[in-house]
Design a protein around this motif. Sequence first.
Motif, mmCIF file in Angstrom:
data_model
loop_
_atom_site.group_PDB
_atom_site.id
_atom_site.type_symbol
_atom_site.label_atom_id
_atom_site.label_comp_id
_atom_site.label_asym_id
_atom_site.label_seq_id
_atom_site.Cartn_x
_atom_site.Cartn_y
_atom_site.Cartn_z
ATOM 1 N N ILE A 123 55.169 -11.544 8.552
ATOM 2 C CA ILE A 123 53.695 -11.200 8.626
ATOM 3 C C ILE A 123 53.187 -11.700 7.135
ATOM 4 C CG2 ILE A 123 53.656 -9.781 10.216
ATOM 5 C CD1 ILE A 123 53.359 -7.704 8.377
ATOM 6 N N GLY A 124 53.844 -12.226 6.363
ATOM 7 C CA GLY A 124 53.411 -12.698 5.151
ATOM 8 C C GLY A 124 53.432 -11.608 3.855
ATOM 9 N N ARG A 125 54.326 -10.583 4.329
ATOM 10 C CA ARG A 125 54.325 -9.321 3.664
ATOM 11 C C ARG A 125 55.530 -8.812 2.831
ATOM 12 N NH1 ARG A 125 49.855 -4.582 4.998
ATOM 13 N NH2 ARG A 125 50.512 -4.320 2.765
ATOM 14 N N GLY A 126 56.437 -9.673 3.091
ATOM 15 C CA GLY A 126 57.838 -9.575 2.933
ATOM 16 C C GLY A 126 58.051 -9.544 1.353
ATOM 17 N N MET A 127 59.442 -8.768 1.152
ATOM 18 C CA MET A 127 60.037 -8.815 -0.289
ATOM 19 C C MET A 127 61.300 -9.424 -0.258
ATOM 20 S SD MET A 127 59.181 -7.218 -3.026
ATOM 21 C CE MET A 127 60.222 -8.331 -4.306
ATOM 22 N N THR A 128 61.477 -10.408 -1.331
ATOM 23 C CA THR A 128 62.626 -11.002 -1.261
ATOM 24 C C THR A 128 63.474 -11.034 -2.627
ATOM 25 O OG1 THR A 128 62.214 -12.761 0.408
ATOM 26 C CG2 THR A 128 63.690 -13.307 -0.994
ATOM 27 N N VAL A 129 64.486 -10.815 -2.809
ATOM 28 C CA VAL A 129 65.016 -10.624 -4.111
ATOM 29 C C VAL A 129 65.927 -11.734 -3.892
ATOM 30 C CG1 VAL A 129 66.576 -9.525 -5.626
ATOM 31 C CG2 VAL A 129 65.096 -8.218 -4.336
ATOM 32 N N PHE A 130 66.005 -12.673 -5.092
ATOM 33 C CA PHE A 130 66.740 -13.838 -5.274
ATOM 34 C C PHE A 130 67.641 -13.985 -6.628
ATOM 35 C CE2 PHE A 130 62.838 -15.471 -6.845
ATOM 36 C CZ PHE A 130 63.146 -16.749 -7.710
ATOM 37 N N THR A 131 68.518 -14.663 -6.498
ATOM 38 C CA THR A 131 69.450 -15.216 -7.658
ATOM 39 C C THR A 131 69.767 -16.513 -7.675
ATOM 40 O OG1 THR A 131 71.076 -14.483 -9.306
ATOM 41 C CG2 THR A 131 71.523 -14.292 -7.105
ATOM 42 N N ASN A 146 58.072 -20.255 -5.565
ATOM 43 C CA ASN A 146 56.714 -20.379 -5.012
ATOM 44 C C ASN A 146 56.737 -20.721 -3.313
ATOM 45 O OD1 ASN A 146 54.859 -20.426 -7.211
ATOM 46 N ND2 ASN A 146 55.083 -22.515 -7.517
ATOM 47 N N LEU A 147 57.974 -21.221 -3.093
ATOM 48 C CA LEU A 147 58.470 -21.345 -1.745
ATOM 49 C C LEU A 147 58.378 -19.884 -1.049
ATOM 50 C CD1 LEU A 147 60.816 -24.192 -1.433
ATOM 51 C CD2 LEU A 147 58.576 -24.358 -0.413
ATOM 52 N N ILE A 148 59.436 -19.045 -1.649
ATOM 53 C CA ILE A 148 59.434 -17.856 -1.202
ATOM 54 C C ILE A 148 58.365 -16.920 -1.268
ATOM 55 C CG2 ILE A 148 60.698 -15.567 -1.657
ATOM 56 C CD1 ILE A 148 63.030 -17.257 -2.730
ATOM 57 N N ASN A 149 57.635 -17.205 -1.998
ATOM 58 C CA ASN A 149 56.168 -16.350 -2.227
ATOM 59 C C ASN A 149 55.348 -16.492 -0.998
ATOM 60 O OD1 ASN A 149 57.174 -14.850 -4.186
ATOM 61 N ND2 ASN A 149 55.943 -15.987 -5.858
ATOM 62 N N THR A 150 55.522 -17.751 -0.278
ATOM 63 C CA THR A 150 54.657 -18.095 0.745
ATOM 64 C C THR A 150 55.021 -16.902 2.053
ATOM 65 O OG1 THR A 150 56.255 -19.457 2.032
ATOM 66 C CG2 THR A 150 54.744 -20.400 0.451
ATOM 67 N N THR A 151 55.974 -16.181 2.056
ATOM 68 C CA THR A 151 56.168 -15.121 2.849
ATOM 69 C C THR A 151 56.087 -13.873 2.362
ATOM 70 O OG1 THR A 151 58.665 -15.062 2.066
ATOM 71 C CG2 THR A 151 57.966 -16.597 3.867
ATOM 72 N N LYS A 153 56.157 -11.432 -1.585
ATOM 73 C CA LYS A 153 56.436 -11.257 -3.007
ATOM 74 C C LYS A 153 58.024 -11.410 -3.088
ATOM 75 C CE LYS A 153 52.372 -8.799 -3.876
ATOM 76 N NZ LYS A 153 51.598 -7.706 -4.773
ATOM 77 N N SER A 154 58.277 -11.724 -4.552
ATOM 78 C CA SER A 154 59.899 -12.264 -4.927
ATOM 79 C C SER A 154 60.073 -11.580 -6.209
ATOM 80 C CB SER A 154 60.217 -13.485 -4.561
ATOM 81 O OG SER A 154 59.368 -14.209 -5.688
ATOM 82 N N VAL A 155 61.460 -11.222 -6.388
ATOM 83 C CA VAL A 155 61.765 -10.927 -7.903
ATOM 84 C C VAL A 155 63.064 -11.553 -8.011
ATOM 85 C CG1 VAL A 155 62.979 -8.917 -9.189
ATOM 86 C CG2 VAL A 155 60.722 -8.412 -7.802
ATOM 87 N N TYR A 156 63.139 -12.286 -9.101
ATOM 88 C CA TYR A 156 64.118 -12.971 -9.454
ATOM 89 C C TYR A 156 65.162 -12.110 -10.334
ATOM 90 C CZ TYR A 156 67.279 -15.866 -12.275
ATOM 91 O OH TYR A 156 68.608 -16.433 -12.854
ATOM 92 N N VAL A 157 66.553 -12.117 -9.981
ATOM 93 C CA VAL A 157 67.349 -11.319 -10.814
ATOM 94 C C VAL A 157 68.400 -12.201 -11.341
ATOM 95 C CG1 VAL A 157 66.881 -9.088 -9.704
ATOM 96 C CG2 VAL A 157 68.888 -10.501 -8.873
ATOM 97 N N ALA A 165 72.422 -4.690 -3.879
ATOM 98 C CA ALA A 165 71.367 -3.417 -4.072
ATOM 99 C C ALA A 165 70.030 -3.765 -3.379
ATOM 100 C CB ALA A 165 71.263 -3.126 -5.612
ATOM 101 N N ALA A 166 69.660 -4.879 -3.298
ATOM 102 C CA ALA A 166 68.238 -5.411 -2.810
ATOM 103 C C ALA A 166 68.559 -5.167 -1.388
ATOM 104 C CB ALA A 166 68.104 -6.738 -3.287
ATOM 105 N N THR A 167 69.740 -5.436 -0.617
ATOM 106 C CA THR A 167 69.841 -5.445 0.542
ATOM 107 C C THR A 167 69.554 -3.980 1.077
ATOM 108 O OG1 THR A 167 71.551 -7.129 0.715
ATOM 109 C CG2 THR A 167 71.554 -5.539 2.570
#
Length: 269
Positions: A123-131, A146-151, A153-157, A165-167
């Motif tokens: 629903i466009g309110r997700g949280m994604t952690v990526f590396t 920017n691609l991920i943020n279409t769904t 917010k995101s955090v890069y680690v 841990a994000a899982t």
Amino acid sequence: MRIAIVGMGNMGSTFANGFINSRFISPTDVLIYTRSQSASEDSRNVHKLSYRYKLDSDIKTCDIVIVAVKPQDFTTLVGDLRQYVHQEQIVVSVMAGISIDRLKQDLGVDKIVRSMPNLPTQIGRGMTVFTASEELDRKELFIIQNLINTTGKSVYVSEENKIDAATAVSGSGPAYVFYFMEAMIKAAISYGFEPSQAELLVKQTISGALGLYEANSLSTQDWIAKVSSKGGTTEQAIKYFNEQDVMQKLIEGVNKAKAQSEFLGKQIK
């Protein structure tokens, strides 16, 4: 920019629709690969994209390849996929437990992104952690974020082990919230509220509490103190939770989720 999405389950469809809805990319530049013949009638295919049921050489024309299949299905897919990916592409994995090194080795490419989205991405309110592997430059990381943020917010680690841990925290997190909501709903019903009334009470309470938290810079402890008054009802509930070590038990539950994520990663051969 041209993107191939391999797998049209929840995450594959979420990414496809998110990219297009945000106008980040044109529907004609999204290639969808799925093994399910019935997918042509899939209600998740909001933009009526054309599905392909077998990997083909058009993947080579894409800048980004998103692998959104179940981890256990990757072993049967990788042989065919390896034929079509190449070093200039960025491969984005949303598969839990499969490491960057494993993806590099199996696919024969260097630019790898591992991501862990959660269910509210739908629903466009997700949280994604990526590396990402070190082969990606800043510009490429910016494009991916920017691609991920279409769904949502995101955090890069920079540390790959934080994906597990994000899982446990954001990936499984919605279920923890629903679990707490269920306890509140059951309590309300036990007091004589109709189930629909109980659900409304709890839904609006959770929504309102989150709204307060987002609208101000106060911490969770600050808000607990604001709701609680000396000798009042909230104080009694929080006191009981503390006496029963509920906070520590919840943390231990999250730790169990993290350990299971790490375990499952080791089981994928």
